[in-house]
Scaffold this motif. Structure first.
Motif, PDB file in Angstrom:
ATOM      1  N   UNK A  37      43.634  40.385  30.265  1.00 21.67           N
ATOM      2  CA  UNK A  37      44.422  39.212  30.656  1.00 21.67           C
ATOM      3  C   UNK A  37      44.864  39.253  32.120  1.00 21.67           C
ATOM      4  N   UNK A  38      44.682  40.416  32.786  1.00 17.67           N
ATOM      5  CA  UNK A  38      45.044  40.516  34.202  1.00 17.67           C
ATOM      6  C   UNK A  38      46.305  41.315  34.472  1.00 17.67           C
ATOM      7  N   UNK A  39      46.795  42.061  33.484  1.00 19.09           N
ATOM      8  CA  UNK A  39      48.063  42.785  33.626  1.00 19.09           C
ATOM      9  C   UNK A  39      47.983  43.855  34.722  1.00 19.09           C
ATOM     10  N   UNK A  40      46.942  44.692  34.679  1.00 15.99           N
ATOM     11  CA  UNK A  40      46.801  45.758  35.674  1.00 15.99           C
ATOM     12  C   UNK A  40      46.570  45.177  37.057  1.00 15.99           C
ATOM     13  N   UNK A  41      45.771  44.129  37.158  1.00 10.99           N
ATOM     14  CA  UNK A  41      45.508  43.485  38.450  1.00 10.99           C
ATOM     15  C   UNK A  41      46.800  42.949  39.057  1.00 10.99           C
ATOM     16  N   UNK A  42      47.664  42.398  38.232  1.00 11.54           N
ATOM     17  CA  UNK A  42      48.961  41.913  38.707  1.00 11.54           C
ATOM     18  C   UNK A  42      49.786  43.060  39.285  1.00 11.54           C
ATOM     19  N   UNK A  43      49.851  44.188  38.579  1.00 13.66           N
ATOM     20  CA  UNK A  43      50.607  45.338  39.083  1.00 13.66           C
ATOM     21  C   UNK A  43      50.008  45.861  40.389  1.00 13.66           C
ATOM     22  N   UNK A  44      48.697  45.881  40.486  1.00 20.63           N
ATOM     23  CA  UNK A  44      48.042  46.369  41.698  1.00 20.63           C
ATOM     24  C   UNK A  44      48.374  45.486  42.898  1.00 20.63           C
ATOM     25  N   UNK A  45      48.506  44.199  42.682  1.00 25.59           N
ATOM     26  CA  UNK A  45      48.916  43.294  43.762  1.00 25.59           C
ATOM     27  C   UNK A  45      50.355  43.587  44.184  1.00 25.59           C
ATOM     28  N   UNK A  46      51.244  43.781  43.216  1.00 25.46           N
ATOM     29  CA  UNK A  46      52.647  44.055  43.536  1.00 25.46           C
ATOM     30  C   UNK A  46      52.779  45.396  44.246  1.00 25.46           C
TER      31      UNK A  46
END
Length: 361
Positions: A37-46
């Motif tokens: 769903x994009x959870x890890x990608x979101x954290x990597x952006x933050x």
């Protein structure tokens, strides 16, 4: 205080799309969603490991969107912990304390290890640690730098089922109370609803790179805003049309079945989703309401046949075909008391006020 505003990033065919949320200082914000769903990608952006194509990330009033990871004052616990096997536990925890004198580094490392109960492991090799011990070391390493924001990426996913179940009892202290003690805001990513509800002050449901709903545990469970959110939460979702409204009592036609709900805003003729939690559905061998406290309530009572039984630890989920499929959740003791099996005839009972209605979108 953390603000993510309009965050967007496309990678191949996948995109994070216009992500917005706010986290109060010292709060625990949980992002829950299915795999992919994009959870890890979101954290990597933050964290600064990936650069978003649009949007902004603010940490305590500072725009960190274009800053490198080391300048963001963020502690990060990835899924696989990424501990250094050639260093001791103490050396792993102290790794991020660059620029401090040796005595200051030792003191700070000792404080955080004591807080997490791993002081006795300080001279151990990472290779000798259990999954739970590695988890504590990774958390200590993230906290020792006194970050303003702590990011946790499915930290229990690498553990076996028995260890994960045992450590859930410690989650609240480890991933909520300790960061709060240190006045650190945390964002916790998981696909596990139990973890989300144990930890989250506020919960965001993510799917296909989009935030579908943000709210408290109670808000999301009682008022899911879409079919996806309701089904992801394991709730019963029935799509139907309002055909009669009498004050706050609403009758919804779902196929050939009529469902009663309580709602102050429903209008006749409107398509709606009728949502009811499995825990609010009682199964009975008799049509007569079994629970005395329900006798004065408006209740739905539907005859049906058990079509599926799934047992999980101390609970069971029983699916009944009552003209519509409904799932009830109960303790194994009650399941044995009812002597239910596939093919058993039962009555499904649930209060009108336990049914929430939302537009069918």
């Amino acid at each position: 205080m953390i603000d993510v505003k309009g965050l967007s990033l496309s990678l191949g065919s996948f995109s994070l799309s216009n992500i917005d949320f706010h986290v109060e200082k010292g709060g625990c914000f949980v992002v829950v969603g299915p795999t992919g769903s994009g959870k890890t990608l979101l954290l990597e952006c933050i964290a600064g490991l990936r650069q978003p194509q649009a949007g902004e990330i603010w940490i305590e009033g500072r725009n960190v969107t274009r800053l490198p990871p080391e300048s963001r004052q963020i502690g990060y616990v990835p899924q696989d912990y990424v501990l250094f096997p050639h260093l001791t536990v103490e050396e792993n925890v102290a790794f991020g304390l660059k620029g401090k004198d040796s005595e200051g580094k030792r003191r700070k490392t000792a404080e955080i290890m004591d807080l997490l109960g791993i002081s006795n492991l300080k001279d151990r090799s990472i290779k000798t640690l259990s999954g739970g011990e590695k988890q504590r070391v990774a958390l200590a390493r993230a906290l020792v730098i006194q970050p303003k924001l702590l990011l946790l990426d499915e930290p229990l996913s690498a553990l076996d089922m028995l260890t994960r179940e045992r450590l859930r009892r410690e989650l609240k202290r480890m991933y909520k109370e300790i960061p709060r003690q240190l006045e650190i805001t945390s964002i916790y990513v998981t696909h596990d609803l139990t973890e989300a509800f144990v930890l989250g002050d506020t919960i965001a449901v993510l799917n296909s790179g989009e935030v579908k709903q943000v709210g408290s545990r109670e808000e999301i469970l009682s008022r899911p805003n879409s079919k996806f959110v309701a089904e992801f939460l394991g709730l019963n979702v029935l799509e139907g049309r309002v055909y009669k409204v009498s004050g706050s009592i609403v009758q919804v036609r779902v196929g050939e079945v009529s469902i009663l709900a309580e709602d102050q805003t429903a209008r006749e003729g409107v398509l709606v989703l009728a949502v009811v939690a499995p825990q609010n559905i009682i199964l009975s061998p008799e049509e007569k309401i079994q629970n005395p406290r329900w006798c004065s309530c408006r209740c739905n009572i539907l005859p049906g046949t058990v079509v599926d039984i799934i047992t999980m630890n101390s609970h069971a989920r029983i699916t009944v075909d009552a003209g519509v499929q409904l799932t009830s959740e109960m303790g194994l003791g009650y399941l044995e008391e009812l002597s239910l099996q596939i093919g058993s005839r039962v009555f499904v009972q649930f209060k009108a006020k336990s049914v929430s209605l939302s537009p069918a979108t």
